[in-house]
Scaffold this motif. Structure first.
Motif, short mmCIF file in Angstrom:
data_model
loop_
_atom_site.label_atom_id
_atom_site.label_comp_id
_atom_site.label_asym_id
_atom_site.label_seq_id
_atom_site.Cartn_x
_atom_site.Cartn_y
_atom_site.Cartn_z
N GLU A 69 0.82 -1.21 0.00
CA GLU A 69 0.00 0.00 0.00
C GLU A 69 0.85 1.27 0.00
O GLU A 69 0.33 2.37 -0.15
CB GLU A 69 -0.91 0.00 1.24
CG GLU A 69 -1.90 -1.15 1.29
CD GLU A 69 -2.84 -1.13 0.09
OE1 GLU A 69 -3.34 -0.05 -0.26
OE2 GLU A 69 -3.06 -2.20 -0.51
N ALA A 70 2.17 1.10 0.18
CA ALA A 70 3.06 2.25 0.27
C ALA A 70 3.16 2.99 -1.07
O ALA A 70 2.97 2.39 -2.14
CB ALA A 70 4.45 1.80 0.71
N LYS A 71 3.45 4.28 -1.00
CA LYS A 71 3.71 5.07 -2.21
C LYS A 71 5.11 4.72 -2.72
O LYS A 71 6.03 4.54 -1.94
CB LYS A 71 3.64 6.56 -1.90
CG LYS A 71 2.27 7.05 -1.48
CD LYS A 71 1.32 7.07 -2.66
CE LYS A 71 -0.02 7.69 -2.27
NZ LYS A 71 -0.96 7.75 -3.43
N LYS A 72 5.25 4.65 -4.04
CA LYS A 72 6.54 4.27 -4.63
C LYS A 72 6.92 5.30 -5.69
O LYS A 72 6.11 5.63 -6.55
CB LYS A 72 6.47 2.86 -5.22
CG LYS A 72 5.95 1.81 -4.24
CD LYS A 72 5.61 0.51 -4.93
CE LYS A 72 4.86 -0.42 -3.99
NZ LYS A 72 3.44 0.01 -3.78
N GLU A 73 8.16 5.76 -5.61
CA GLU A 73 8.62 6.80 -6.53
C GLU A 73 9.95 6.40 -7.14
O GLU A 73 10.90 6.06 -6.43
CB GLU A 73 8.76 8.12 -5.77
CG GLU A 73 9.11 9.29 -6.66
CD GLU A 73 9.00 10.61 -5.90
OE1 GLU A 73 8.11 11.42 -6.24
OE2 GLU A 73 9.81 10.84 -4.99
N VAL A 74 10.03 6.44 -8.46
CA VAL A 74 11.29 6.20 -9.16
C VAL A 74 12.07 7.50 -9.20
O VAL A 74 11.53 8.55 -9.57
CB VAL A 74 11.05 5.69 -10.60
CG1 VAL A 74 12.35 5.69 -11.40
CG2 VAL A 74 10.46 4.29 -10.57
N ALA A 75 13.34 7.45 -8.78
CA ALA A 75 14.16 8.66 -8.70
C ALA A 75 15.40 8.52 -9.57
O ALA A 75 16.19 7.60 -9.39
CB ALA A 75 14.55 8.93 -7.25
N PHE A 76 15.55 9.43 -10.52
CA PHE A 76 16.74 9.46 -11.36
C PHE A 76 17.77 10.37 -10.71
O PHE A 76 17.63 11.60 -10.70
CB PHE A 76 16.40 9.96 -12.77
CG PHE A 76 15.58 8.99 -13.57
CD1 PHE A 76 16.18 7.89 -14.18
CD2 PHE A 76 14.21 9.15 -13.70
CE1 PHE A 76 15.43 6.98 -14.92
CE2 PHE A 76 13.45 8.26 -14.44
CZ PHE A 76 14.06 7.17 -15.05
#
Length: 348
Positions: free
Chosen positions: A55-62
């Protein structure tokens, strides 16, 4: 509030127009070759498979290099690859890091199209002279213009600053802190194959010690907290390459490296606050109980129990810790459990 996970994709030195004196992104990230679309997919899938909280928020970071300075076709390829995971509902957003002089309206429109949520700018210092000495290639005015444009387009804005740059003073770093919003604080490390390494070996640059870096950060952190600014990180992430200089394979030559640098800063702040409160009691105490939120225990105790031991050695004081989930994080209550007899009131 849902927990947020960052899925890091390193694009070492892509898009950077010059070499800052402290920088060797290939050494820092451990990557020597350009990443591919397949690398991105593999990395994202690996992290998604290992994140237990679905349920966690997931963010791809460059991270690394200057993302918006990369060839536009390559930017599109990287962003499209990550964006597919957003459309599939597997990640929530994208984050990029870049330089302030690589921000304009066209760039921001492109990032908006691919659901980029956060843009982090490498600021490093608010002092133009120090930026020039570090070979940054931009001014602080560029930072202010880029920051204003980023916020106007509705992005979350983060800043990265460094302590211990060549010729930078603690006052310079405090003044930089007063100018920033949402921040990462990095103490300068001397990395192999950088101009800073050459200057260090020639005696032209003297890095901060761990103690000096902690003391500087102790002055900076409260500035951000008073303004309600989120401090994302204090200190570089510990990796196989960024580790103690004595470890084989470390790219760190010298400087204030510590695997738990943030904890050192947080623990020192707690120590000062506790000691201040005890001194305000105006009596010689032998045992004191502190009531804190469970999440604050590690920082109150200190790295390797340094705070507990320091109070014992310097002030002959035993600190007893009581955990209470109702206590707000960062706040505490103190109760005197025992005083030294010679300091008791006459009535007692």
């Amino acid at each position: 509030m849902k927990k947020r996970y960052i899925i890091p994709i390193f694009v070492p030195h892509l898009g950077c127009p010059n070499d800052c004196v402290f920088c060797n992104q290939k050494s820092i990230s451990g990557q020597q070759k350009m990443i591919t679309k397949e690398d991105i997919i593999k990395t994202i899938n690996f992290y998604l498979e290992n994140i237990k909280d679905k349920e966690a928020k997931k963010e791809v970071a460059f991270f690394g290099g200057s993302f918006t300075g990369i060839d536009v076709d390559k930017q599109e390829e990287f962003l499209q690859t990550a964006y597919k995971f957003i459309k599939d509902g597997r990640i929530d957003s994208i984050r990029v890091s870049t330089r302030p002089d690589y921000i304009n309206k066209d760039i921001l429109k492109r990032l908006k199209k691919y659901k980029v949520r956060t843009i982090e700018l490498g600021v490093q210092s608010a002092n133009d002279y120090i930026l020039k000495q570090s070979h940054r290639g931009h001014t602080f005015e560029d930072v202010k213009k880029a920051s204003k444009l980023i916020r106007w387009y509705g992005f979350y804005l983060g800043h990265q600053m460094m302590v211990g740059l060549p010729e930078s003073t603690r006052l310079d770093e405090i003044n930089t802190a007063k100018e920033l919003k949402m921040v990462r604080i990095y103490p300068v490390l001397v990395i192999h194959n950088t101009k800073l390494e050459k200057d260090y070996l020639e005696g032209k640059y003297k890095p901060l010690t761990v103690v000096q870096a902690v003391e500087t950060c102790k002055e900076i952190v409260p500035i951000f907290r008073e303004k309600g600014i989120d401090i994302i990180r204090i200190g570089l992430q510990n990796t196989d390459e960024i580790t103690d200089p004595s470890v084989k394979g470390s790219e760190v030559v010298a400087g204030p490296y510590h695997p738990a640098f943030r904890q050192l800063v947080e623990a020192n702040l707690w120590y000062d606050d506790i000691l201040k409160r005890i001194k305000e009691m105006n009596t010689k105490v032998k045992r004191v109980k502190i009531i804190i939120n469970p999440k604050d225990v590690n920082n109150v105790v200190g790295h390797k129990r340094e705070n507990i031991q320091k109070l014992k050695d310097v002030y002959e004081l035993d600190l007893i810790i009581e955990q209470d989930e109702k206590m707000k994080e960062g706040k505490f209550k103190l109760e005197i459990l025992e005083k030294y007899p010679e300091f008791l009131d006459e009535k007692e």
